[in-house]
Scaffold this active site. Sequence first.
Site, short mmCIF file in Angstrom:
data_model
loop_
_atom_site.label_atom_id
_atom_site.label_comp_id
_atom_site.label_asym_id
_atom_site.label_seq_id
_atom_site.Cartn_x
_atom_site.Cartn_y
_atom_site.Cartn_z
CE LYS A 1 41.61 29.23 49.64
NZ LYS A 1 40.53 28.85 48.72
CG ASN B 1 35.00 38.64 36.36
OD1 ASN B 1 34.25 38.35 37.30
ND2 ASN B 1 36.12 39.30 36.55
CB THR C 1 37.36 43.09 36.13
OG1 THR C 1 36.67 43.79 37.16
CG2 THR C 1 38.60 43.84 35.71
N GLY D 1 26.56 24.84 46.90
CA GLY D 1 27.95 25.09 47.25
C GLY D 1 28.53 24.27 48.38
P1 ATR Z 1 37.18 34.26 45.66
O1 ATR Z 1 38.59 33.97 46.07
O2 ATR Z 1 36.14 33.86 46.66
O3 ATR Z 1 36.86 33.75 44.29
P2 ATR Z 1 37.76 36.95 44.79
O4 ATR Z 1 39.08 36.46 44.31
O5 ATR Z 1 37.70 38.21 45.58
O6 ATR Z 1 37.02 35.87 45.64
O7 ATR Z 1 36.81 37.09 43.50
C1 ATR Z 1 35.56 37.65 43.57
C2 ATR Z 1 34.81 37.51 42.23
O8 ATR Z 1 33.52 38.08 42.40
C3 ATR Z 1 35.44 38.27 41.09
O9 ATR Z 1 35.12 37.64 39.87
C4 ATR Z 1 34.72 39.63 41.17
O10 ATR Z 1 34.68 40.35 39.94
P3 ATR Z 1 35.92 41.31 39.50
O11 ATR Z 1 36.97 40.39 38.92
O12 ATR Z 1 35.33 42.22 38.50
O13 ATR Z 1 36.37 42.01 40.75
C5 ATR Z 1 33.34 39.15 41.49
N1 ATR Z 1 32.51 40.20 42.11
C6 ATR Z 1 32.63 40.70 43.36
N2 ATR Z 1 31.67 41.63 43.59
C7 ATR Z 1 30.94 41.72 42.43
C8 ATR Z 1 29.79 42.48 42.03
N3 ATR Z 1 29.21 43.35 42.86
N4 ATR Z 1 29.31 42.28 40.80
C9 ATR Z 1 29.87 41.40 39.94
N5 ATR Z 1 30.96 40.65 40.26
C10 ATR Z 1 31.47 40.80 41.49
#
Ligand code: ATR
Length: 279
Positions: free
Chosen positions: A66, A153, A155, A244
């Site tokens: 993307k 979030n 992070t 979704g």
């Molecule tokens: P997408 O493009 O599908 O949105 P992504 O860009 O990889 O996927 O984003 C994943 C999201 O899920 C992020 O907000 C991530 O949190 P971080 O920003 O802290 O990485 C969140 N995420 C993934 N695994 C997680 C977990 N085990 N607990 C909480 N949040 C999670």
Amino acid sequence: MEHNLGLIGFPIKHSLSPWIHRQFLEKAKIKGTYSIFEINDKLLKNQIEMMKQNRFKGFNVTLPYKTKIIPYLDDLDHNARNIGAVNTVLNLDGRLIGYNTDGIGYLRSLQQYYPELVTDKQKNILLIGAGGAARGIYYALNQSGFNTIDIANRTIENANSIAELKTNDTVTNILTLNQAEDNLVHYDVIIQTTNVGMKSNQHDSPIKLKHVRESAIVSDIIYQPIWTSFLKNASLVGGRVHHGHTMLLNQAQYAFEIWFGQRPELGSMDIQLKLLLEG
Ligand code: ATR
């Protein structure tokens, strides 16, 4: 004349886009094909060249390309430029223009099920997650003028980066997941955009939903499974759910509109897609 369309990504063997776009082509009485191009990084440039040479009308782009596709495009529409990611490309007489239909597609799907959100912008919205999908959704919600869109979030710096997309007087507070969990009662709309709850970890949920206000709209962009743990729990405490797979249909519909200038009716496609996903 037959119009070629397709999808670039990896892995995409099980993508639902061909099923959706072939139905749109049929509904719009347009002769065309929609093919899958599951390619690795090294082939991206050649793949785009091939599509240009074969006069593809347009194509979709999904993970992991993307953002990687942007240097190969001739122009970006302002949404895609601001979001920094492209999921739809239009071939305009040999010039490739990048668009992003995720956020608007999501918002349309939400408004389709909850039409009050078309006009009533006095809503407190909570976005959970700050990845690529959340970025597009935040941008569309902000452009649409909702008064509060908070982001929770794992992070915090990723949430801060999304809040920088704000272009008007929408209020955005950044929260930890624990803070979000404790303050759910303040929100009219809660949108789950993380990967947590997908088939591979389908019993998990990014936050507990104990404090959800009855009648709050609770949405999950995960569509496999259709009933995520998050949505099941929301439903148990009286939340109104939003699934979704409806985002998938609406972002595809908007892509089709960009290619052909017409919006095919979704009709009962949401029910058909739900059945397909439930196996
Ligand atoms: P997408 O493009 O599908 O949105 P992504 O860009 O990889 O996927 O984003 C994943 C999201 O899920 C992020 O907000 C991530 O949190 P971080 O920003 O802290 O990485 C969140 N995420 C993934 N695994 C997680 C977990 N085990 N607990 C909480 N949040 C999670």
